[in-house]
Structure formats: structure tokens, C-alpha cells
Design an enzyme around this catalytic site. Structure first.
Site, PDB file in Angstrom:
ATOM      1  N   ARG A 277       0.820  -1.233   0.000  1.00 23.21           N
ATOM      2  CA  ARG A 277       0.000   0.000   0.000  1.00 23.21           C
ATOM      3  C   ARG A 277       0.848   1.276   0.000  1.00 23.21           C
ATOM      4  O   ARG A 277       0.386   2.335   0.408  1.00 23.21           O
ATOM      5  CB  ARG A 277      -0.976   0.035   1.175  1.00 23.21           C
ATOM      6  CG  ARG A 277      -1.989  -1.073   1.134  1.00 23.21           C
ATOM      7  CD  ARG A 277      -3.257  -0.707   1.878  1.00 23.21           C
ATOM      8  NE  ARG A 277      -4.213  -1.789   1.770  1.00 23.21           N
ATOM      9  CZ  ARG A 277      -4.268  -2.824   2.597  1.00 23.21           C
ATOM     10  NH1 ARG A 277      -3.425  -2.904   3.615  1.00 23.21           N
ATOM     11  NH2 ARG A 277      -5.149  -3.766   2.428  1.00 23.21           N
TER      12      ARG A 277
ATOM     13  N   LYS B  14       3.525  11.596 -11.020  1.00 28.22           N
ATOM     14  CA  LYS B  14       2.709  10.771 -11.915  1.00 28.22           C
ATOM     15  C   LYS B  14       3.462   9.479 -12.169  1.00 28.22           C
ATOM     16  O   LYS B  14       4.607   9.497 -12.634  1.00 28.22           O
ATOM     17  CB  LYS B  14       2.470  11.481 -13.250  1.00 28.22           C
ATOM     18  CG  LYS B  14       1.357  12.504 -13.205  1.00 28.22           C
ATOM     19  CD  LYS B  14       1.021  12.974 -14.607  1.00 28.22           C
ATOM     20  CE  LYS B  14      -0.053  14.035 -14.570  1.00 28.22           C
ATOM     21  NZ  LYS B  14      -0.302  14.623 -15.900  1.00 28.22           N
TER      22      LYS B  14
ATOM     23  N   GLU C  65      10.680  18.759 -24.155  1.00 24.63           N
ATOM     24  CA  GLU C  65      10.042  19.051 -22.861  1.00 24.63           C
ATOM     25  C   GLU C  65      10.631  20.318 -22.243  1.00 24.63           C
ATOM     26  O   GLU C  65       9.928  21.061 -21.564  1.00 24.63           O
ATOM     27  CB  GLU C  65      10.213  17.865 -21.890  1.00 24.63           C
ATOM     28  CG  GLU C  65       9.506  16.583 -22.313  1.00 24.63           C
ATOM     29  CD  GLU C  65       7.985  16.583 -22.052  1.00 24.63           C
ATOM     30  OE1 GLU C  65       7.439  17.597 -21.589  1.00 24.63           O
ATOM     31  OE2 GLU C  65       7.353  15.544 -22.339  1.00 24.63           O
TER      32      GLU C  65
ATOM     33  N   LYS D  91       8.119  23.136 -13.103  1.00 23.04           N
ATOM     34  CA  LYS D  91       7.242  21.977 -12.906  1.00 23.04           C
ATOM     35  C   LYS D  91       6.795  21.921 -11.445  1.00 23.04           C
ATOM     36  O   LYS D  91       5.616  21.698 -11.149  1.00 23.04           O
ATOM     37  CB  LYS D  91       7.957  20.688 -13.302  1.00 23.04           C
ATOM     38  CG  LYS D  91       7.106  19.478 -12.982  1.00 23.04           C
ATOM     39  CD  LYS D  91       7.092  18.439 -14.025  1.00 23.04           C
ATOM     40  CE  LYS D  91       5.932  17.461 -13.769  1.00 23.04           C
ATOM     41  NZ  LYS D  91       5.979  16.284 -14.574  1.00 23.04           N
TER      42      LYS D  91
ATOM     43  N   GLU E  19      -3.897  17.432 -11.006  1.00 27.24           N
ATOM     44  CA  GLU E  19      -4.369  17.895 -12.314  1.00 27.24           C
ATOM     45  C   GLU E  19      -5.879  18.126 -12.380  1.00 27.24           C
ATOM     46  O   GLU E  19      -6.582  17.587 -13.218  1.00 27.24           O
ATOM     47  CB  GLU E  19      -3.921  16.920 -13.418  1.00 27.24           C
ATOM     48  CG  GLU E  19      -3.951  17.589 -14.797  1.00 27.24           C
ATOM     49  CD  GLU E  19      -3.238  16.779 -15.870  1.00 27.24           C
ATOM     50  OE1 GLU E  19      -2.109  16.324 -15.631  1.00 27.24           O
ATOM     51  OE2 GLU E  19      -3.825  16.621 -16.941  1.00 27.24           O
TER      52      GLU E  19
ATOM     53  N   ARG F  87      -2.318  22.098 -13.801  1.00 24.16           N
ATOM     54  CA  ARG F  87      -1.282  21.120 -14.165  1.00 24.16           C
ATOM     55  C   ARG F  87      -1.412  20.721 -15.635  1.00 24.16           C
ATOM     56  O   ARG F  87      -0.433  20.325 -16.267  1.00 24.16           O
ATOM     57  CB  ARG F  87      -1.348  19.888 -13.260  1.00 24.16           C
ATOM     58  CG  ARG F  87      -0.200  18.930 -13.533  1.00 24.16           C
ATOM     59  CD  ARG F  87       0.012  17.904 -12.452  1.00 24.16           C
ATOM     60  NE  ARG F  87       1.103  17.022 -12.823  1.00 24.16           N
ATOM     61  CZ  ARG F  87       1.750  16.218 -12.004  1.00 24.16           C
ATOM     62  NH1 ARG F  87       1.416  16.169 -10.739  1.00 24.16           N
ATOM     63  NH2 ARG F  87       2.734  15.461 -12.434  1.00 24.16           N
TER      64      ARG F  87
ATOM     65  N   ASN G 247       0.806  19.867 -20.284  1.00 20.95           N
ATOM     66  CA  ASN G 247       0.497  19.043 -21.459  1.00 20.95           C
ATOM     67  C   ASN G 247       0.527  19.849 -22.752  1.00 20.95           C
ATOM     68  O   ASN G 247       0.021  19.377 -23.780  1.00 20.95           O
ATOM     69  CB  ASN G 247      -0.869  18.379 -21.283  1.00 20.95           C
ATOM     70  CG  ASN G 247      -0.870  17.401 -20.131  1.00 20.95           C
ATOM     71  OD1 ASN G 247       0.132  16.730 -19.894  1.00 20.95           O
ATOM     72  ND2 ASN G 247      -1.952  17.334 -19.399  1.00 20.95           N
TER      73      ASN G 247
ATOM     74  N   HIS H  89       0.903  18.133 -26.054  1.00 21.75           N
ATOM     75  CA  HIS H  89       0.720  16.689 -25.856  1.00 21.75           C
ATOM     76  C   HIS H  89      -0.509  16.109 -26.551  1.00 21.75           C
ATOM     77  O   HIS H  89      -0.540  14.919 -26.835  1.00 21.75           O
ATOM     78  CB  HIS H  89       0.676  16.362 -24.359  1.00 21.75           C
ATOM     79  CG  HIS H  89       2.035  16.365 -23.717  1.00 21.75           C
ATOM     80  ND1 HIS H  89       2.825  17.494 -23.654  1.00 21.75           N
ATOM     81  CD2 HIS H  89       2.762  15.374 -23.126  1.00 21.75           C
ATOM     82  CE1 HIS H  89       3.954  17.195 -23.033  1.00 21.75           C
ATOM     83  NE2 HIS H  89       3.942  15.924 -22.715  1.00 21.75           N
TER      84      HIS H  89
ATOM     85  N   HIS I 273       0.236  12.927 -28.655  1.00 24.98           N
ATOM     86  CA  HIS I 273      -0.295  11.583 -28.401  1.00 24.98           C
ATOM     87  C   HIS I 273      -0.924  10.995 -29.658  1.00 24.98           C
ATOM     88  O   HIS I 273      -0.805   9.796 -29.922  1.00 24.98           O
ATOM     89  CB  HIS I 273      -1.284  11.609 -27.231  1.00 24.98           C
ATOM     90  CG  HIS I 273      -0.596  11.818 -25.911  1.00 24.98           C
ATOM     91  ND1 HIS I 273      -1.224  12.330 -24.799  1.00 24.98           N
ATOM     92  CD2 HIS I 273       0.693  11.603 -25.541  1.00 24.98           C
ATOM     93  CE1 HIS I 273      -0.356  12.406 -23.800  1.00 24.98           C
ATOM     94  NE2 HIS I 273       0.814  11.977 -24.229  1.00 24.98           N
TER      95      HIS I 273
ATOM     96  N   HIS J 194       8.823  10.369 -27.822  1.00 24.49           N
ATOM     97  CA  HIS J 194       7.834  11.214 -27.140  1.00 24.49           C
ATOM     98  C   HIS J 194       8.235  12.698 -27.163  1.00 24.49           C
ATOM     99  O   HIS J 194       7.440  13.561 -27.520  1.00 24.49           O
ATOM    100  CB  HIS J 194       7.636  10.732 -25.700  1.00 24.49           C
ATOM    101  CG  HIS J 194       6.707  11.601 -24.918  1.00 24.49           C
ATOM    102  ND1 HIS J 194       5.354  11.669 -25.167  1.00 24.49           N
ATOM    103  CD2 HIS J 194       6.943  12.480 -23.910  1.00 24.49           C
ATOM    104  CE1 HIS J 194       4.791  12.536 -24.340  1.00 24.49           C
ATOM    105  NE2 HIS J 194       5.734  13.039 -23.569  1.00 24.49           N
TER     106      HIS J 194
END
Ligand code: GLY
Length: 370
Positions: free
Chosen positions: A122, A144, A186, A228, A238, A242, A246, A249, A253, A267
Site C-alpha cells: 500500500r 505521476k 520538454e 514543474k 491535475e 497542471r 500538457n 501533448h 499523443h 515522445h
């Protein structure tokens, strides 16, 4: 010498250390986190060959025992089979609730190991040791974590903040030039989304940074991490701001899906192209001056980065199919696509208010110019 960026998230606060030679000081950096002198390291075969011995020697130098699991390198690792293998290996190593797991590698390793740490017993603490530029400026910071599903990238995961991030600038010297430049996608994203002065700095210093200037690399990583951290602290999970991270992005994607998540488009390359497209869309919608997208592309070209659909060495589907692929993005809310657009360099914002035809026409035009 290292710089520290603190990420003030209450009881999940942590430091990001940035500097050359940090992997060789891993023992001293990690020792204060440990309840017993033992850690489990998860890495990939490429990174292990370059850095694992350094990290293990640094740990041993502080009397810290380590065991290592070496996964295959590559995006295919970021799925259920290697995730299951990692969690079960950590249990076999008898990693306890108060122990620390180390993620040594790029974004694939950081995301997978962070997710394993999130669910193991956990939740156990983990330390990110990002070795790629992309991981240092983006994926290792902010919590993330996750793996890919057959239905799409990063669809399975959890928010789980690291306990420490060690970004060794020296490790960037071992990257292939293409991987370094992909990471620059990035980096430039941060200037474009919220810091015009940083974009100016990149225009001046980007080529030296790409050529290997350590001071320039350290500054670019630090400024990216600062930005960041500031956004993550405002909006950890997010719900709002946040999403600015992106920028580029949604296009990226779709392009990654269209190229089969293969090395035809990395990427970070997709992010750079996506940022250029987002600025072009912003200009077409009258949000920013017409010359801004050209300035964005000029900087990327000067760096030797990919800037447009024409730079992707693969067949691409038609504009309608690309738009469909965008519709599968995680940022779709109530079936509506959200875009990050800009009123100028450094002034991005999130909106769902983008006419479908504007996106379609932009994609058609860029495909026609290939
Ligand atoms: N990579 C985007 C984020 O961390 O939110």
C-alpha cells in the site's frame, strides 16, 4: 556541486537535487532516508551497463547494501508483465513498508517503478535517479506514475510522489544526441508555457547546451524543474493548472499513436512538434501574433529538433484520423477535447473552446506540406 529545488507538498514534500556527479554520491544522499542500510534498485539493461556499478559503489561506500533488478530497455517494458515481475521481485527482496526503492533510468523505469512503489504494501517510498533529459525535467518530478494499457499510454497508474530526486547532469553525457534533443522538446515546453525569459535564454544558450555545456544543462534542468514544481504544488492531481504541462501533448499523443509508439517518433520529438502545432493553431485562432509560431520553429530548427509533420519519417493517416486519435487523449473531459493554447510565448492557457474545423484544417495543411 548541486542545486536543490524543493517541492513543498506538505507531508509529501521532497528535494530535487541537480548537478554533475550525483550518482556517485547516491549513498550519502539516500542515507538520511533509510531506517535500515538496504535498498532495492530497479533499472534497465542500457542504464545498468552505464551507471549501476557507480550507484552500487556509492551506496556500499556508506554501508548500504543493494540488490538490483535489471529490466529490458524500451517502452514495451512499461506494461503489466514487467510491472508484475517488478512488484513480485520487490516482495521477494522483502522490501518493507519503511524501506526505499530506487528507480534508476529514464521515464519508462521511473514511471513503472514509481507505480510499483505506490502499490507495494500500500505504498513505500522511492527515489528517482533520472538518467535521461526527459526524465530529469519532466517525468521524475510531480508524482505521476504508471504503465501503459493496450488501450493507450499511461492509462493505469497512481499519483505517488518520490521521496528524493537525484538528477545527475553528468549522466546526460551518455545519451545519444537524438535522445538528448527529444528531451529538449520538454525543456522548450516550459519556456513556451510560462516563462518567456527562459525561452529567450534557450534561444541564446540552447545550442551550447546541446553541444554538452554542463553549466547550461544544469541551468536548463533546474529552471524546468522549478517551473514543474511550482505548477505541481498549485495542482498536484491535475484538476486545473497542471494541464498546462500538457502543452503540445494532445497533438503528440495522436502522432505517437499514428506511428505505433515506435522509434519513428520519440515522445519528446512529438512534444516539440505538438508545441509548434499548438502555437500555429493559436495564431490561426487570432490568439497570438502570426510570427510567433515561426519563432518557435526557428529555435527548434536551430537546435536540430523535429518541428513539423514533415520531419516524421513514416506514413501518417489523414487529418480526420489524427483528430479521432486526439479524441482518445486522457485530457478529454465529457467527450470534449481540451487544448493548451497560447496568447504568446510564455502565456499558455487551457481551453475546451476550439472549433473542430480549425484543428482539422491545420492538420490538413501540415500534412499537405509533407
Ligand atoms: N508530464 C505532465 C505532468 O507531469 O503533469
Amino acid at each position: 556541486m548541486s542545486d536543490t529545488v524543493h517541492v513543498p507538498l506538505g507531508d509529501r514534500a521532497y528535494d530535487v537535487r541537480i548537478g554533475a556527479g550525483l550518482l556517485g554520491r547516491a549513498g550519502a544522499e539516500i542515507a538520511p532516508l533509510l531506517h535500515r542500510p538496504r535498498v532495492a534498485i530497479v533499472t534497465d539493461a542500457n542504464v545498468a551497463a552505464l551507471h549501476l556499478a557507480t550507484v552500487r559503489a556509492a551506496l556500499a561506500g556508506e554501508g548500504i547494501e543493494s540488490e538490483a533488478l535489471i529490466l529490458p530497455a524500451g517502452e514495451a517494458t512499461k506494461g503489466w508483465p514487467q510491472f508484475t515481475r517488478t512488484v513480485e521481485w520487490l516482495l521477494e527482496q522483502r522490501i518493507e513498508r519503511r524501506d526505499v526503492v530506487v528507480a534508476l533510468g529514464g521515464g519508462v523505469i521511473g514511471d513503472l517503478v514509481g507505480f510499483a512503489a505506490a502499490v507495494l504494501r500500500r505504498g513505500v517510498r522511492f527515489v528517482q535517479m533520472p538518467t535521461s533529459l526527459l526524465a530529469q525535467v519532466d517525468s521524475s518530478v510531480g508524482g505521476k506514475t504508471g504503465i501503459n494499457a493496450p488501450q493507450g499510454k499511461n492509462l493505469i497508474g497512481a499519483f505517488h510522489q518520490p521521496a528524493l530526486v537525484l538528477a545527475d547532469i553528468g549522466a546526460l553525457g551518455t545519451l545519444a544526441p537524438r535522445d538528448f534533443l527529444a528531451g529538449c522538446g520538454e525543456v522548450v515546453k516550459y519556456g513556451l508555457l510560462g516563462d518567456a525569459a527562459f525561452f529567450d535564454w534557450l534561444e541564446q544558450n540552447g545550442p551550447a547546451m546541446a553541444a554538452g555545456d554542463l553549466e547550461a544543462r544544469a541551468y536548463a534542468v533546474r529552471r524546468s524543474v522549478e517551473m514543474k514544481a511550482e505548477i505541481v504544488v498549485r495542482d498536484e492531481t491535475e484538476q486545473g493548472d497542471r494541464a498546462l504541462l500538457n502543452l503540445g501533448h494532445t497533438f503528440c499523443h495522436a502522432l505517437e499513436a499514428a506511428t505505433g509508439y515506435s522509434d519513428r517518433l520519440l515522445h519528446g520529438e512529438g512534444v516539440a512538434i505538438g508545441c509548434a502545432l499548438a502555437f500555429e493553431l493559436s495564431a490561426r485562432l487570432g490568439l497570438c501574433a502570426q510570427e510567433v509560431p515561426s519563432r518557435v520553429r526557428a529555435h527548434m530548427s536551430a537546435m536540430g529538433m523535429k518541428t513539423d509533420l514533415a520531419d516524421i519519417p513514416a506514413e501518417l493517416p489523414d487529418a480526420g484520423t489524427l483528430l479521432e486519435l486526439m479524441g482518445q487523449d486522457k485530457k478529454v473531459v465529457d467527450g470534449q477535447l481540451r487544448f493548451i493554447l497560447a496568447r504568446g510565448i510564455g502565456s499558455a492557457f487551457v481551453t475546451a473552446d476550439v472549433p473542430r474545423d480549425a484543428v482539422l484544417n491545420l492538420l490538413k495543411d501540415r500534412l499537405a506540406s509533407r
